[in-house]
Scaffold this active site. Sequence first.
Site, PDB file in Angstrom:
ATOM      1  N   SER A 124      54.356  73.877  48.175  1.00  5.13           N
ATOM      2  CA  SER A 124      54.580  75.216  47.656  1.00  5.13           C
ATOM      3  C   SER A 124      54.582  75.199  46.130  1.00  5.13           C
ATOM      4  O   SER A 124      54.990  74.197  45.513  1.00  5.13           O
ATOM      5  CB  SER A 124      55.947  75.692  48.160  1.00  5.13           C
ATOM      6  OG  SER A 124      56.363  76.825  47.456  1.00  5.13           O
ATOM      7  N   TYR A 149      65.489  74.820  49.932  1.00  6.20           N
ATOM      8  CA  TYR A 149      64.138  74.880  50.503  1.00  6.20           C
ATOM      9  C   TYR A 149      63.135  74.226  49.540  1.00  6.20           C
ATOM     10  O   TYR A 149      62.357  73.352  49.928  1.00  6.20           O
ATOM     11  CB  TYR A 149      63.726  76.333  50.782  1.00  6.20           C
ATOM     12  CG  TYR A 149      62.248  76.455  51.037  1.00  6.20           C
ATOM     13  CD1 TYR A 149      61.706  76.029  52.240  1.00  6.20           C
ATOM     14  CD2 TYR A 149      61.374  76.948  50.051  1.00  6.20           C
ATOM     15  CE1 TYR A 149      60.330  76.097  52.470  1.00  6.20           C
ATOM     16  CE2 TYR A 149      60.008  77.021  50.270  1.00  6.20           C
ATOM     17  CZ  TYR A 149      59.494  76.595  51.473  1.00  6.20           C
ATOM     18  OH  TYR A 149      58.135  76.648  51.689  1.00  6.20           O
ATOM     19  N   LYS A 153      60.789  70.567  49.751  1.00  9.07           N
ATOM     20  CA  LYS A 153      59.336  70.412  49.553  1.00  9.07           C
ATOM     21  C   LYS A 153      59.058  69.325  48.516  1.00  9.07           C
ATOM     22  O   LYS A 153      58.151  68.520  48.674  1.00  9.07           O
ATOM     23  CB  LYS A 153      58.713  71.740  49.096  1.00  9.07           C
ATOM     24  CG  LYS A 153      58.679  72.809  50.177  1.00  9.07           C
ATOM     25  CD  LYS A 153      57.659  72.476  51.256  1.00  9.07           C
ATOM     26  CE  LYS A 153      57.765  73.377  52.444  1.00  9.07           C
ATOM     27  NZ  LYS A 153      56.994  72.928  53.604  1.00  9.07           N
TER      28      LYS A 153
HETATM   29  P1  NAD Z   1      56.322  79.881  59.882  1.00  4.77           P
HETATM   30  O1  NAD Z   1      57.796  79.855  60.015  1.00  4.77           O
HETATM   31  O2  NAD Z   1      55.581  81.055  60.413  1.00  4.77           O
HETATM   32  O3  NAD Z   1      55.696  78.566  60.533  1.00  4.77           O
HETATM   33  C1  NAD Z   1      56.403  77.356  60.645  1.00  4.77           C
HETATM   34  C2  NAD Z   1      56.287  76.914  62.092  1.00  4.77           C
HETATM   35  O4  NAD Z   1      56.975  75.675  62.275  1.00  4.77           O
HETATM   36  C3  NAD Z   1      56.902  77.904  63.065  1.00  4.77           C
HETATM   37  O5  NAD Z   1      55.968  78.171  64.080  1.00  4.77           O
HETATM   38  C4  NAD Z   1      58.138  77.190  63.613  1.00  4.77           C
HETATM   39  O6  NAD Z   1      58.417  77.571  64.945  1.00  4.77           O
HETATM   40  C5  NAD Z   1      57.719  75.741  63.468  1.00  4.77           C
HETATM   41  N1  NAD Z   1      58.814  74.772  63.305  1.00  4.77           N
HETATM   42  C6  NAD Z   1      59.868  74.839  62.454  1.00  4.77           C
HETATM   43  N2  NAD Z   1      60.637  73.739  62.543  1.00  4.77           N
HETATM   44  C7  NAD Z   1      60.040  72.951  63.476  1.00  4.77           C
HETATM   45  C8  NAD Z   1      60.349  71.670  64.005  1.00  4.77           C
HETATM   46  N3  NAD Z   1      61.446  71.003  63.606  1.00  4.77           N
HETATM   47  N4  NAD Z   1      59.531  71.143  64.948  1.00  4.77           N
HETATM   48  C9  NAD Z   1      58.442  71.829  65.380  1.00  4.77           C
HETATM   49  N5  NAD Z   1      58.103  73.037  64.909  1.00  4.77           N
HETATM   50  C10 NAD Z   1      58.884  73.591  63.961  1.00  4.77           C
HETATM   51  O7  NAD Z   1      55.982  79.668  58.342  1.00  4.77           O
HETATM   52  P2  NAD Z   1      54.599  79.761  57.569  1.00  4.77           P
HETATM   53  O8  NAD Z   1      54.702  80.863  56.594  1.00  4.77           O
HETATM   54  O9  NAD Z   1      53.476  79.717  58.501  1.00  4.77           O
HETATM   55  O10 NAD Z   1      54.678  78.416  56.721  1.00  4.77           O
HETATM   56  C11 NAD Z   1      54.057  77.225  57.153  1.00  4.77           C
HETATM   57  C12 NAD Z   1      54.371  76.125  56.162  1.00  4.77           C
HETATM   58  O11 NAD Z   1      53.920  76.510  54.864  1.00  4.77           O
HETATM   59  C13 NAD Z   1      55.870  75.831  56.020  1.00  4.77           C
HETATM   60  O12 NAD Z   1      56.023  74.430  55.858  1.00  4.77           O
HETATM   61  C14 NAD Z   1      56.241  76.552  54.746  1.00  4.77           C
HETATM   62  O13 NAD Z   1      57.343  75.962  54.114  1.00  4.77           O
HETATM   63  C15 NAD Z   1      54.978  76.398  53.930  1.00  4.77           C
HETATM   64  N6  NAD Z   1      54.834  77.436  52.891  1.00  4.77           N
HETATM   65  C16 NAD Z   1      54.891  78.752  53.278  1.00  4.77           C
HETATM   66  C17 NAD Z   1      54.786  79.745  52.304  1.00  4.77           C
HETATM   67  C18 NAD Z   1      54.891  81.187  52.662  1.00  4.77           C
HETATM   68  O14 NAD Z   1      55.182  82.003  51.791  1.00  4.77           O
HETATM   69  N7  NAD Z   1      54.667  81.586  53.911  1.00  4.77           N
HETATM   70  C19 NAD Z   1      54.592  79.381  50.953  1.00  4.77           C
HETATM   71  C20 NAD Z   1      54.515  78.035  50.622  1.00  4.77           C
HETATM   72  C21 NAD Z   1      54.635  77.063  51.609  1.00  4.77           C
HETATM   73  C1  WQD Z   2      57.499  88.469  45.709  1.00  4.90           C
HETATM   74  C2  WQD Z   2      57.911  89.502  44.671  1.00  4.90           C
HETATM   75  C3  WQD Z   2      60.299  89.728  44.448  1.00  4.90           C
HETATM   76  C4  WQD Z   2      60.955  91.331  48.478  1.00  4.90           C
HETATM   77  C5  WQD Z   2      58.981  83.091  48.069  1.00  4.90           C
HETATM   78  C6  WQD Z   2      59.571  81.727  47.959  1.00  4.90           C
HETATM   79  C7  WQD Z   2      58.509  80.711  47.689  1.00  4.90           C
HETATM   80  C8  WQD Z   2      57.350  80.829  48.680  1.00  4.90           C
HETATM   81  C9  WQD Z   2      56.887  82.219  48.898  1.00  4.90           C
HETATM   82  C10 WQD Z   2      57.476  79.191  50.391  1.00  4.90           C
HETATM   83  C11 WQD Z   2      59.078  89.055  43.797  1.00  4.90           C
HETATM   84  C12 WQD Z   2      59.692  90.998  44.967  1.00  4.90           C
HETATM   85  C13 WQD Z   2      60.381  90.816  47.319  1.00  4.90           C
HETATM   86  C14 WQD Z   2      61.530  92.624  48.440  1.00  4.90           C
HETATM   87  C15 WQD Z   2      60.901  92.811  46.124  1.00  4.90           C
HETATM   88  N1  WQD Z   2      57.681  80.356  49.971  1.00  4.90           N
HETATM   89  N2  WQD Z   2      60.348  91.547  46.164  1.00  4.90           N
HETATM   90  N3  WQD Z   2      61.475  93.313  47.260  1.00  4.90           N
HETATM   91  O1  WQD Z   2      59.835  85.060  45.741  1.00  4.90           O
HETATM   92  O2  WQD Z   2      57.433  84.758  45.027  1.00  4.90           O
HETATM   93  O3  WQD Z   2      58.315  83.392  46.857  1.00  4.90           O
HETATM   94  O4  WQD Z   2      57.995  83.094  49.124  1.00  4.90           O
HETATM   95  O5  WQD Z   2      57.233  78.193  49.811  1.00  4.90           O
HETATM   96  O6  WQD Z   2      59.103  79.456  47.723  1.00  4.90           O
HETATM   97  O7  WQD Z   2      60.514  81.719  46.911  1.00  4.90           O
HETATM   98  O8  WQD Z   2      57.927  85.802  47.260  1.00  4.90           O
HETATM   99  O9  WQD Z   2      57.523  87.751  48.692  1.00  4.90           O
HETATM  100  O10 WQD Z   2      59.902  86.989  48.304  1.00  4.90           O
HETATM  101  O11 WQD Z   2      58.641  88.062  46.444  1.00  4.90           O
HETATM  102  O12 WQD Z   2      60.886  93.469  45.093  1.00  4.90           O
HETATM  103  O13 WQD Z   2      62.077  93.134  49.428  1.00  4.90           O
HETATM  104  O14 WQD Z   2      58.375  90.670  45.347  1.00  4.90           O
HETATM  105  O15 WQD Z   2      61.346  89.984  43.563  1.00  4.90           O
HETATM  106  O16 WQD Z   2      58.861  89.582  42.516  1.00  4.90           O
HETATM  107  P1  WQD Z   2      58.460  84.778  46.104  1.00  4.90           P
HETATM  108  P2  WQD Z   2      58.528  87.160  47.769  1.00  4.90           P
END
Ligand code: NAD
Ligand code: WQD
Length: 337
Positions: A124, A149, A153
Amino acid sequence: MTVLITGGAGYIGSHTVLALLEAGHEVVVLDNLVNASRESLRRVERLTERTLIFVEGDIRDRTLLDQLFSEHAVSAVIHFAGLKAVGESVQQPLSYYENNVAGTLVLCQAMQAAGVTRLVFSSSATVYGDGHPMPLHEGLPTGEPTNPYGRSKLIVEELLRDLADSDSAWSIVLLRYFNPVGAHASGQIGEDPRGIPNNLLPYVAQVAVGRRDCLAIFGSDYSTHDGTGVRDYIHVMDLAEGHLCALHALAERQGVHIWNLGTGQGHSVLEVVKAFEQASGQAVPYRIEPRRPDDVAACWADACLAERELGWKAWRSLAEMMADTWRWQHNNPDGYR
Ligand code: NAD
Ligand code: WQD
């Protein structure tokens, strides 16, 4: 090739499974369904007219992993499984370190024992921490994420670097995602958060579809062009295609490689709301609230390295991200339920 996708029933995982099946790969999904529904993968099978193998289970279960690797000729692993809610990680840090760090450790141990040494990890932009000038490029030192979190990572990134240093058989990709949004253009699969959404787009979509009254915008006094926070939103299908490119790159490279997956462009909260209203034809009422703790004013990627080294570029527009989010939300007002 056969690819194990941990967390493949989740939001990014299900879209990536679809992209891999369409590219002709065999897919085994391991997911404990803690934050996903089995229905997402049924729909992926219908959309692709292909079948996949689904194993319901936990990445922390070494016996299950050993069995899985002995039954399937896995060539590479894409590792999405983990917990991702920033606020919850502050309340329940042990769960986050257990699932994200210990889970990855067990997965790597099982991979090593099975001789599977190609891994793509979902990292991330949060690992850069605060204080860097924008855009963020991969050459910058990692910083200090502000929550458990983010730290989980960063710890996993370091664990994987040590692993690759210890044995040249490993080939590992760390993909640093910016803000994934959107849904598959079919409107059949998309993001289905449980409870109140933490992230902007699912909240906006739920307001538009009438599940919530009003969006709270966290802060309008940032030093950005309109005062609201700026982020690099990337379409989840662009992200999925980035994983396909990373998978191909693994075959040709040893050691650890890091690529940002972003568009290289920032959009403010108000711009997102406006773009969503245009795409959906729905009003999105909002009110301004105080800043959310630890939010940064702006964050966007330098996405040049992935373009140069992977031949990958995010090409879907903000309007497309919004239209696809709306199609998914409108067709499935209650998600997969
Ligand atoms: P998500 O929660 O939809 O997907 C994660 C999946 O992992 C889920 O299906 C959950 O059931 C499964 N899971 C959780 N713990 C588990 C375990 N111990 N064993 C087996 N399965 C397990 O999330 P996502 O948005 O699809 O994110 C996927 C990956 O990308 C995550 O590692 C997340 O941290 C990373 N990521 C997401 C974002 C974002 O904003 N969505 C941003 C950066 C990184
Ligand atoms: C985006 C913008 C908020 C919700 C988070 C995690 C990051 C990554 C992605 C996994 C910001 C604003 C949000 C709301 C708002 N995840 N906002 N009202 O904060 O960039 O990132 O998700 O790795 O680690 O921190 O994403 O979608 O929460 O926010 O005004 O109800 O929207 O303040 O400016 P963020 P977000």
